[in-house]
Scaffold this motif. Structure first.
Motif, PDB file in Angstrom:
ATOM      1  N   PHE A   5       0.853  -1.174   0.000  1.00  0.00           N
ATOM      2  CA  PHE A   5       0.000   0.000   0.000  1.00  0.00           C
ATOM      3  C   PHE A   5       0.893   1.229   0.000  1.00  0.00           C
ATOM      4  O   PHE A   5       1.841   1.333   0.775  1.00  0.00           O
ATOM      5  CB  PHE A   5      -0.910   0.001   1.232  1.00  0.00           C
ATOM      6  CG  PHE A   5      -1.830  -1.185   1.285  1.00  0.00           C
ATOM      7  CD1 PHE A   5      -3.020  -1.179   0.585  1.00  0.00           C
ATOM      8  CD2 PHE A   5      -1.493  -2.317   2.015  1.00  0.00           C
ATOM      9  CE1 PHE A   5      -3.865  -2.271   0.622  1.00  0.00           C
ATOM     10  CE2 PHE A   5      -2.334  -3.417   2.064  1.00  0.00           C
ATOM     11  CZ  PHE A   5      -3.532  -3.404   1.359  1.00  0.00           C
ATOM     12  N   ASP A   6       0.602   2.161  -0.881  1.00  0.00           N
ATOM     13  CA  ASP A   6       1.457   3.337  -1.036  1.00  0.00           C
ATOM     14  C   ASP A   6       1.478   4.207   0.205  1.00  0.00           C
ATOM     15  O   ASP A   6       2.521   4.699   0.613  1.00  0.00           O
ATOM     16  CB  ASP A   6       0.990   4.163  -2.240  1.00  0.00           C
ATOM     17  CG  ASP A   6       1.189   3.417  -3.549  1.00  0.00           C
ATOM     18  OD1 ASP A   6       2.152   2.631  -3.622  1.00  0.00           O
ATOM     19  OD2 ASP A   6       0.390   3.618  -4.469  1.00  0.00           O
ATOM     20  N   SER A  10      -4.236   4.980   1.798  1.00  0.00           N
ATOM     21  CA  SER A  10      -4.714   3.974   0.854  1.00  0.00           C
ATOM     22  C   SER A  10      -5.232   2.738   1.578  1.00  0.00           C
ATOM     23  O   SER A  10      -6.116   2.044   1.082  1.00  0.00           O
ATOM     24  CB  SER A  10      -3.604   3.579  -0.127  1.00  0.00           C
ATOM     25  OG  SER A  10      -2.576   2.857   0.516  1.00  0.00           O
ATOM     26  N   ASN A  14      -9.587   1.430   1.425  1.00  0.00           N
ATOM     27  CA  ASN A  14      -9.943   0.137   0.854  1.00  0.00           C
ATOM     28  C   ASN A  14     -10.932  -0.586   1.764  1.00  0.00           C
ATOM     29  O   ASN A  14     -10.553  -1.132   2.795  1.00  0.00           O
ATOM     30  CB  ASN A  14      -8.678  -0.710   0.675  1.00  0.00           C
ATOM     31  CG  ASN A  14      -8.962  -2.037  -0.011  1.00  0.00           C
ATOM     32  OD1 ASN A  14     -10.120  -2.417  -0.212  1.00  0.00           O
ATOM     33  ND2 ASN A  14      -7.908  -2.752  -0.368  1.00  0.00           N
ATOM     34  N   MET A  72      -7.538  -2.945  -5.454  1.00  0.00           N
ATOM     35  CA  MET A  72      -7.841  -3.161  -4.041  1.00  0.00           C
ATOM     36  C   MET A  72      -8.036  -4.645  -3.747  1.00  0.00           C
ATOM     37  O   MET A  72      -7.583  -5.165  -2.725  1.00  0.00           O
ATOM     38  CB  MET A  72      -9.112  -2.402  -3.651  1.00  0.00           C
ATOM     39  CG  MET A  72      -8.971  -0.898  -3.599  1.00  0.00           C
ATOM     40  SD  MET A  72     -10.568  -0.136  -3.174  1.00  0.00           S
ATOM     41  CE  MET A  72     -10.130   1.603  -3.206  1.00  0.00           C
TER      42      MET A  72
END
Length: 477
Positions: A5-6, A10, A14, A72
């Motif tokens: 995950f950046d 983020s 999700n 996702m």
């Protein structure tokens, strides 16, 4: 392979992983003939007997109005596979294909700002798609976090009642009520998101805040041009950086920078010796205060709150004088006090009662509340729960409930539920659907108090903060 995950944001964005781990395994735990699910949220009692509903629109806009994407799902599959839980990839792909990634649920709720007695349904969640009916329970963890803005809004509402009671008894100016409890809680919460959510919730009842994220959240999610206000204020570093020998110069600088006619200037005054500082304000600095035309607000920031506020008010009265209002209470001239240390529900009541007993109006003090406002609450403050109350087996809805013999207080409600409101009295009561003949009074005295807020990715209600405030405080008119 681990999911990547950046950013932390983020992760929160999700909904596939915005849940409890064990929820990932539940899709195979329901009866094979299950085709629909219905759940509800309630406060099962707690510190307050009434709750102020707030925060669903904020949550829906931030989390539910963004679609689940293939990326996702890929990231969630990686996570749950490594985490030790099964992953229902096929059904999540179905949601993307069939619903463009939006969650196929219907959420109905009481309008935000409604003040509802505990033990009543506040919100319902339903999914009638036979393939993904389980989603109504899967998002429980996300949705039940509404306990936080509801509880903060509820506490602030009750505090407004306390402060308002003393204002009505001792003051000629009730217009100041929305500014009598200032949010000092930003640094005391567990996260920036908490500051935003809790800070916005406080603004249902008040219009003073130093929690920037809370004000921005209220502006953004509830169409407020400016939800709350603040004033220039000193902190200890802006006083102590001058050195003790130049303490008076530090105070003079505050007046020089911000002391304009009609302005409010707040100065913390206990960096060294509060009582010596009060002597300065009433002595060598008095003329500068008077000539500035500003309202000087002294902040004592240490000591026992009731005693310190009372001593500060008396010292300022001796120096600047006071007038007698129509209630027979004294109102300080040119100066006020803001108490921001040790402020909670009990100390607010005690301070106001002590001032009243001494013949002073509530006008003279404003409160700043930090950790006790935004952090010293939890899900059990109002005993919030979200429970499945009905399951559709084939074509038939069946009521289900939790009824532990070891704790009757955790017994849940059963059936597909709604909340009714009496048009004449404002009374609320929870009822099961379809309404029995004796309950079918919608055409006469009772109306359905729930409205559809979200359905299959669409936000159906988009209310303003002004409307929420009006609803929450309708009994003050």
């Amino acid at each position: 392979m681990q999911a990547h995950f950046d950013t932390f944001a983020s992760v929160l964005a999700n909904p596939v992983i915005n849940t409890d781990s064990y929820k990932a395994s539940h899709f195979v735990q329901y009866p094979p003939e299950a085709t629909g699910m219905f759940s509800y949220v309630e406060s099962r009692g707690g510190r307050y007997d009434r709750t102020v509903f707030f925060g669903l629109q904020m949550l829906a806009k931030e989390y539910l109005c963004r679609p689940v994407t293939a990326q996702m799902i890929d990231e969630s599959k990686c996570f749950f596979s490594a985490h030790g839980e099964p992953f229902n990839e096929a059904d999540w792909r179905y949601i993307v294909e069939q619903y463009d990634g939006y969650l196929p649920v219907r959420i109905r709720a009481v309008p935000e700002g409604s003040v509802v007695p505990t033990h009543n349904v506040l919100m319902t969640v339903e999914c009638d798609d036979p393939r993904v009916f389980w989603i109504a329970s899967y998002i429980e963890s996300m949705l039940l976090r509404l306990w936080y803005p509801i509880t903060v809004a509820t506490q602030s509402w009750h505090l407004r009642k306390t402060i308002g009671r003393y204002l009505r008894k001792t003051s000629d100016d009730l217009s100041q009520l929305p500014f009598k409890l200032h949010d000092f809680g930003a640094r005391g919460v567990s996260s920036a998101e908490s500051a935003a959510i809790g800070g916005a919730a406080h603004l249902v009842s008040f219009m003073g805040s130093d929690t920037v994220l809370g004000v921005m959240a209220a502006n953004r999610f509830y169409h407020a041009s400016m939800a709350a206000y603040s004033v220039p204020a000193a902190e200890h570093s802006t006083i102590t950086s001058w050195g003790r020998e130049r303490e008076a110069d530090a105070y003079r600088n505050m007046l020089a920078q911000f002391g304009k006619p009609g302005a409010i200037v707040s100065v913390v005054s206990d960096s060294y010796d509060l009582f010596a500082a009060l002597d300065m304000w009433g002595g060598e600095l008095k003329q500068a205060v008077l000539e500035s035309g500003a309202m000087l607000v002294i902040r004592p920031d240490s000591g026992e709150p009731v005693e310190i506020v009372m001593k500060t008010v008396r010292a300022l009265d001796a120096a600047f004088g006071s007038t007698l209002n129509s209630r027979g209470r004294r109102v300080l001239k040119t100066v006020r006090v803001i108490q921001g240390d040790g402020v909670d529900e009990a100390s607010i009541e005690a301070i106001l009662a002590t001032l009243d007993d001494a013949g002073y109006a509530a006008d003279n003090v404003t409160f700043g509340m930090g950790g006790a406002l935004l952090q010293r609450v939890d899900r059990d403050t109002q005993r919030f729960a979200m429970k499945c109350s009905a399951i559709r087996l084939g074509d038939t809805w069946t009521g289900v409930r939790k009824a532990p013999v070891t704790d009757s207080g955790k017994r849940s409600k059963m059936g597909r539920l709604t909340l009714l409101r009496n048009r004449r009295t404002g009374e609320y009561r929870t009822a099961a659907l379809p309404l029995a003949w004796e309950d079918r009074m919608l055409e006469r005295d009772w109306e359905d108090a729930l409205e559809t807020v979200y359905e299959n990715g669409k936000l159906c209600v988009d209310v303003t903060l002004d409307a929420i405030r009006e609803r929450a405080h309708a009994d003050e008119v």
